[in-house]
Structures are given as C-alpha cells and as structure tokens.
Design an enzyme around this catalytic site. Structure first.
Site, short mmCIF file in Angstrom:
data_model
loop_
_atom_site.label_atom_id
_atom_site.label_comp_id
_atom_site.label_asym_id
_atom_site.label_seq_id
_atom_site.Cartn_x
_atom_site.Cartn_y
_atom_site.Cartn_z
N ASP A 77 2.47 52.03 -8.58
CA ASP A 77 2.52 52.15 -7.13
C ASP A 77 3.89 52.63 -6.68
OD1 ASP A 77 2.13 51.90 -4.38
OD2 ASP A 77 2.59 49.76 -4.38
N HIS B 212 -1.31 50.84 -5.90
CA HIS B 212 -1.11 49.94 -4.77
C HIS B 212 -2.30 49.00 -4.58
CE1 HIS B 212 1.07 48.84 -1.16
NE2 HIS B 212 0.00 49.02 -0.41
N SER C 148 0.09 44.56 0.26
CA SER C 148 0.86 45.48 1.10
C SER C 148 1.50 44.73 2.27
CB SER C 148 -0.04 46.63 1.56
OG SER C 148 0.72 47.69 2.05
N TYR C 149 1.21 45.14 3.53
CA TYR C 149 1.80 44.44 4.66
C TYR C 149 1.25 43.02 4.81
CZ TYR C 149 4.29 43.94 9.06
OH TYR C 149 5.17 43.53 10.03
N GLY D 216 -1.26 47.28 6.17
CA GLY D 216 -1.13 48.44 7.06
C GLY D 216 0.26 48.53 7.67
#
Length: 488
Positions: free
Chosen positions: A410, A462, A221-222, A125
């Site tokens: 992605d 992603h 991701s994060y 996020g």
C-alpha cells in the site's frame, strides 16, 4: 509561509491515480482528496470525555419493535445457491429532528452465530462506504461478478468467524442520509463518533440478543480515526449505568491514518525505498522539510517536494494494474480484479437490488457511489485531531485488545507510516518480530508489544482483505482469539 503539506497538495494535484472501487473505469482523482495531502491542522488534541459521566447526555433511542423482521433479507438478486446464514439491512435513525439515518448491512455467521462475537466494520475516506467497499469488495460474504448483476460467495468472508455489521457513516455516505442538508456541512470526527454510538445503542435494541455479546470494532484507512474515537466514546459512556452497556473487547485497524506527521515521513520513505523518487529528491526532502504540526516549509523544501512525481500508479497497491476502459482482464498478483469497484457500483444501482437491501427508501439524489464528494469536500478538518496516538494509548491502558495491521504494498498509508506511528507509543516489546504463516507460506510479519500487536500482510494493498483474503482471514481469526498469527 505555507506548510509543507500545501506544497505536497500542489504536486499531487498533477499526480493522477485511479481510485480503487471509488468511481469507475474513467474517473480519476488527485491525491489531494485524501487527508495526508491536505494542509496541516494546527491542533493536536484527542477526543476527551468524562470518566464520571458528569456531562453525559443520553442518546436518542427509538422504538425498535418489528424492525428486525422488516430488515431481514429473503434473497438478493443474483445470489448464489447454498447461502446458509441470515442477513439483514436497513436504516437506524440517529437524529429524528434532523431526519438523519444511517444504513447498515448485517450478516450472521453460518455456523454458531448464537455464540460468536459481534464485529463492526468501518471504512474510512472520510466519506467512503463500509457497505460497498467493506462488505461487497473486501470481507463480506459475496463478491460482485464481472456482469455487475450476479454474486459469488467469498469463501474467506469474515462472517465465517463472527457476526459482521457494516455501517455507512457519517450521513451522506452511500445510502445513509439526512433530511437536513446542512448536516453534511457539519461532518467530522466528533459527529461521526456520536452518531455511530447512537446507531449502536439503537441497533442493539433491535437485535437484543447481541446486547451482552463480545463486541469488536474493526476498520481501515481513515477509520484509524473512526475506530479509536468510537471505542473511546463507548468506554466513557459505559460508565453511565442507565444507558446500554456495550461489551467492547478490542479494536483492529488496517493501513490506518494514526498520526499525520509519521504518515508523511513514512510515505516519503516508502516512495524512496520502492524507487518512486530519486535519491536526490529524497535526501532533499528529508534534510529540508518538517512535517510536524504547524511547521512552515522553506523554499528548499518546496523545491524538492515539487520534484515528486509517482506517475500514473495505482497507489492503493503499487504493483497492481490499473482498471482500464475497456477492462483489460488483468489482475494483481494476489488475484484481485482492479475493476471490481465498477461491478459493485453497477450492482448497487439496480433498483431491484436496492429494494432487496431495503435501501434508498427516500429516493436519494444521484446514483449510489463508493465515496461521497459531499462528505469529503466539507469535512471538519479544524476539529479533527492530527494524531490518534493519545487515544490509542488510553484504550491500551483501559485493557482493550488493540491490533494494528498493514498491507505491505500500500502506498496510500504505507507500512512504514504504520511502523513509525506505532513506534511513537513507546511500548516495550513482548514478542519480537517474526514471520507468520498461513497455507504453508509466509503471510506477513508480526511483533507483540505490551498492549498492542502490529501485523503486516505480505502482498496486500490498502484494502487488505481484497488483495489477500486468506491471509486476512487468518489475521482476523487470530485477533478474535487474542493470539498473534501462527509462527509455522
């Protein structure tokens, strides 16, 4: 002068995209919500901890008797027949004074659970749900059907190979909460690592048979920040013999934000090589913009950045259709329904479903959502490192198994960004780049470095396990075995 990141932020406020699984068919948000398009932080420092434990403070551990049985799920609404594994969910308190508690969902393997490893999954996020996204949309045992009220089994679920633990972190994400509202203003990398570690120590007291089990951390991701920092915290705290020793063996991060500068450069290169921007715009950006930490933009850089316009594109999978309202029924070429996030939100907001998951016991304000604006909007960017490469390098040197993987369609954190970031580690190649196979066709490409594996997944966006579940499971199985994916 403003940094080049401020200019990208301005441009992308006008480049609206559908957030996959993060808000429903009618909610659109700008790219500026995500870290690559925020202003550059001026710091560049990894988390540091003492290898001697001289300033270690023991974490809070609460009594866990009886909580495991209370957390066991008897059955979920709309659950298909033939479920042959145990599943649990509930809360673990990480700060009793603040009333901060994290929600988890745990699924054991249907075969050989007693000897298979324990794997933690974290979404990024920052502020997005590992339960709604990771478990229900990607690698968990169930997928939510279009009716938003029933489930089907995911035959490529990762609990086929391991016991999988999904954690909603930090507090304020999904069903996790704090009774102290000011806690949400303090969310950041350091708090997330500390709370996740406290969660694990307490969870292992609740599920004591997993205390000595091989343990891996995965995410995307994060979570390129979350996973290495939690791993580093575990290794440092393992030096303290009066605290739980966590048998950490390795980490795997997918489409991960690892290094801000290389993520920016790699994203621009990805846009150009996939015909999102013109040659003139691309050349202008590369000649006039500096994305390094603390760099200032020039007027020419601003001019070319303002020419970027990637249109109404689903950036998490650049070839996927958008989720339209009403749904068009279209799916990506990997077979993924872009409206899946809507179905999940409908399901997880059914009161009977929340009761079955032992969730929302405190009556949280508002409906469950995949990503929390409460967290994303208040993230402590000033104390979040701009690069995780020093931490990753230390993890490699400690002997941990480290894998980095990337779906090659992605556009959010593209494969180019991942390759550039890994290259910065300067690791010697042990196994040259090669195509790997699953189900008789190329699943992607892999290269083995000294201490790290880089693996791409062909045709994946992603959220790799969503778009290419079979290929993702092959990758995951290879990771657990410590062997690169099969070459034939």
């Amino acid at each position: 002068m403003k940094s080049a990141f401020h200019i990208i932020l301005f441009i992308c406020c006008f480049t609206i995209i559908k957030i996959h699984g993060h808000g429903g068919a009618t909610k659109y948000v700008p790219l500026s919500r995500f870290p690559m398009f925020r202003a550059k932080r001026s710091i560049e420092r990894p988390i540091r901890a003492s290898t001697t434990g001289t300033y270690y403070k023991p974490v809070y551990v609460s009594p866990q008797e009886g909580l495991r049985d209370a957390d066991k799920i008897s059955s979920l609404p709309g659950q298909p027949e033939g479920v042959e594994f145990d599943q649990y969910s509930g809360y673990v308190t990480v700060d009793p004074k603040a009333g901060r508690a994290l929600f988890y969902y745990f699924v054991e393997s249907p075969v050989g659970a007693s000897h298979k490893p324990l794997v933690l999954w974290l979404n990024g996020g920052p502020g997005c749900s590992s339960f709604g996204d990771g478990a229900m949309e990607e690698l968990g045992p169930f997928r939510v059907n279009k009716d938003g009220s029933t489930l089907s089994q995911n035959k490529y679920a990762w609990n086929n190979e391991a016991n999988i633990l999904f954690l909603e972190s930090p507090a304020g994400v999904g069903f996790s909460y704090s009774n102290t509202s000011s806690d949400y203003d303090k969310s950041g990398d350091q708090r997330t690592a500390e709370d996740s570690y406290t969660f694990l120590v307490n969870w292992l007291e609740r599920f004591t048979e997993y205390k000595s089990r091989d343990f891996y951390i995965t995410g995307e991701s994060y979570a390129g920040h979350y996973v290495p920092q939690l791993a580093y915290t575990i290794l440092q705290n393992n030096y303290i013999t009066n605290q739980t020793i966590i048998n950490l063996k390795g980490i795997a991060i997918g489409n991960a934000l690892i290094d801000d500068e290389m993520n920016s450069v790699g994203t621009i290169d990805f846009f150009w090589t996939h015909a999102f921007i013109s040659d003139e715009t691309y050349n202008g950006i590369r000649l006039n913009c500096n994305f390094s930490t603390g760099a200032n933009e020039t007027e020419k850089c601003a001019l070319y950045l303002n020419q970027m316009d990637i249109g109404n594109t689903y950036i998490y999978d650049i070839y996927a259709p958008l989720c339209l309202s009403p749904p068009s029924g279209k799916v990506s070429f990997g077979g993924f329904d872009p409206c899946t996030g809507d179905y999940i939100a409908n399901y997880l907001n059914i009161p009977g479903v929340q009761k079955a998951f032992h969730a929302n016991s405190t009556g949280l304000p508002g409906p469950w959502s995949a990503c929390s604006d409460l967290i994303t909007g208040e993230w402590d960017w000033d104390n979040s490192p701009t690069t995780m490469l020093p931490v990753i390098k230390q993890l490699i040197e400690s002997g941990l198994r480290v894998w980095v993987y990337s779906g090659d369609t992605d556009g959010r954190i593209p494969v180019t960004s991942t390759r550039y970031s890994v290259s910065r580690l300067g690791l010697p190649v042990k196994t040259p780049w090669y195509p790997w196979y699953t189900q008789g066709e190329v699943g992607g490409y892999a290269v083995g470095y000294d201490g790290l594996a880089l693996v791409t997944v062909r045709g994946a966006g992603h959220l790799v396990p969503s778009y290419q579940p079979a290929r993702a499971l092959t990758l995951f199985t290879s990771f657990l075995k410590g062997k690169l994916p099969p070459s034939s």
